[in-house]
Design a protein around this motif. Structure first.
Motif, mmCIF file in Angstrom:
data_model
loop_
_atom_site.group_PDB
_atom_site.id
_atom_site.type_symbol
_atom_site.label_atom_id
_atom_site.label_comp_id
_atom_site.label_asym_id
_atom_site.label_seq_id
_atom_site.Cartn_x
_atom_site.Cartn_y
_atom_site.Cartn_z
ATOM 1 N N ASP A 58 0.839 -1.194 0.000
ATOM 2 C CA ASP A 58 0.000 0.000 0.000
ATOM 3 C C ASP A 58 0.879 1.250 0.000
ATOM 4 O O ASP A 58 0.539 2.258 -0.617
ATOM 5 N N LEU A 61 1.923 1.888 -3.542
ATOM 6 C CA LEU A 61 0.820 2.463 -4.312
ATOM 7 C C LEU A 61 0.618 3.940 -3.957
ATOM 8 O O LEU A 61 0.385 4.779 -4.833
ATOM 9 N N GLU A 62 0.726 4.228 -2.687
ATOM 10 C CA GLU A 62 0.574 5.608 -2.232
ATOM 11 C C GLU A 62 1.695 6.480 -2.789
ATOM 12 O O GLU A 62 1.466 7.606 -3.253
ATOM 13 N N ALA A 65 1.061 7.102 -6.440
ATOM 14 C CA ALA A 65 0.009 8.107 -6.597
ATOM 15 C C ALA A 65 0.559 9.509 -6.305
ATOM 16 O O ALA A 65 0.241 10.475 -7.021
ATOM 17 N N ASN A 66 1.387 9.623 -5.272
ATOM 18 C CA ASN A 66 1.998 10.919 -4.949
ATOM 19 C C ASN A 66 2.900 11.408 -6.082
ATOM 20 O O ASN A 66 2.886 12.582 -6.437
ATOM 21 N N ALA A 68 2.674 10.600 -9.228
ATOM 22 C CA ALA A 68 1.808 10.967 -10.355
ATOM 23 C C ALA A 68 1.197 12.349 -10.128
ATOM 24 O O ALA A 68 1.153 13.184 -11.051
ATOM 25 N N ASP A 69 0.731 12.610 -8.906
ATOM 26 C CA ASP A 69 0.174 13.932 -8.588
ATOM 27 C C ASP A 69 1.238 15.020 -8.731
ATOM 28 O O ASP A 69 0.976 16.105 -9.261
#
Length: 141
Positions: A58, A61-62, A65-66, A68-69
């Motif tokens: 996880d 994945l986090e 995502a960070n 990508a942001d």
């Protein structure tokens, strides 16, 4: 007088453009530094367990995502910088064009003044020539 105000206005516009360019460079540097801070951290050596090798944490994945942001925000910031750079480039081109036009008009005015002065000088010379010549004595033998 009008030429001086035009020149001072052009100088102030150029200074504003330089300040905007410096601000853009500073923002870019801040974004680069921020992106380096947000870069994914080095993967720590995890215990290689055959059951968990194919699983994604996880945390991973986090982090993805960070990242990508962060890339999205960096991309939008770069778009803003590109737009500003384009505007500055357009303003500089306008400034160069107006400078050329002003310089050309000044040269034309100088040429007209020179022509008028040369005409005035030639007119003054032709009108003063008969007065300057000594009288001729036709009766001398």
């Amino acid at each position: 007088m009008a030429e001086q105000s035009d020149k001072s206005q052009e100088i102030s516009e150029e200074q504003q453009l330089n300040e905007q360019l410096e601000n853009i460079c500073l923002e870019y540097q801040l974004l680069v530094n921020k992106s380096q801070e947000m870069a994914p951290k080095g993967t720590q050596s995890k215990k290689s367990d055959p059951n968990t090798e194919n699983q994604i944490d996880d945390d991973d994945l986090e982090e993805i995502a960070n990242v990508a942001d962060n890339l999205d925000s960096l991309e939008s910031a770069l778009d803003v910088i590109e737009e500003r750079a384009d505007r500055i480039r357009e303003q500089l081109l306008e400034l160069l064009t107006s400078n050329r036009e002003i310089r050309q008009s000044i040269q034309e005015e100088n040429e007209k003044l020179r022509e008028c002065q040369s005409k005035d000088n030639s007119n003054a010379e032709t009108s003063s020539e008969p007065e300057d010549q000594p009288p001729t004595n036709e009766h001398q033998e």
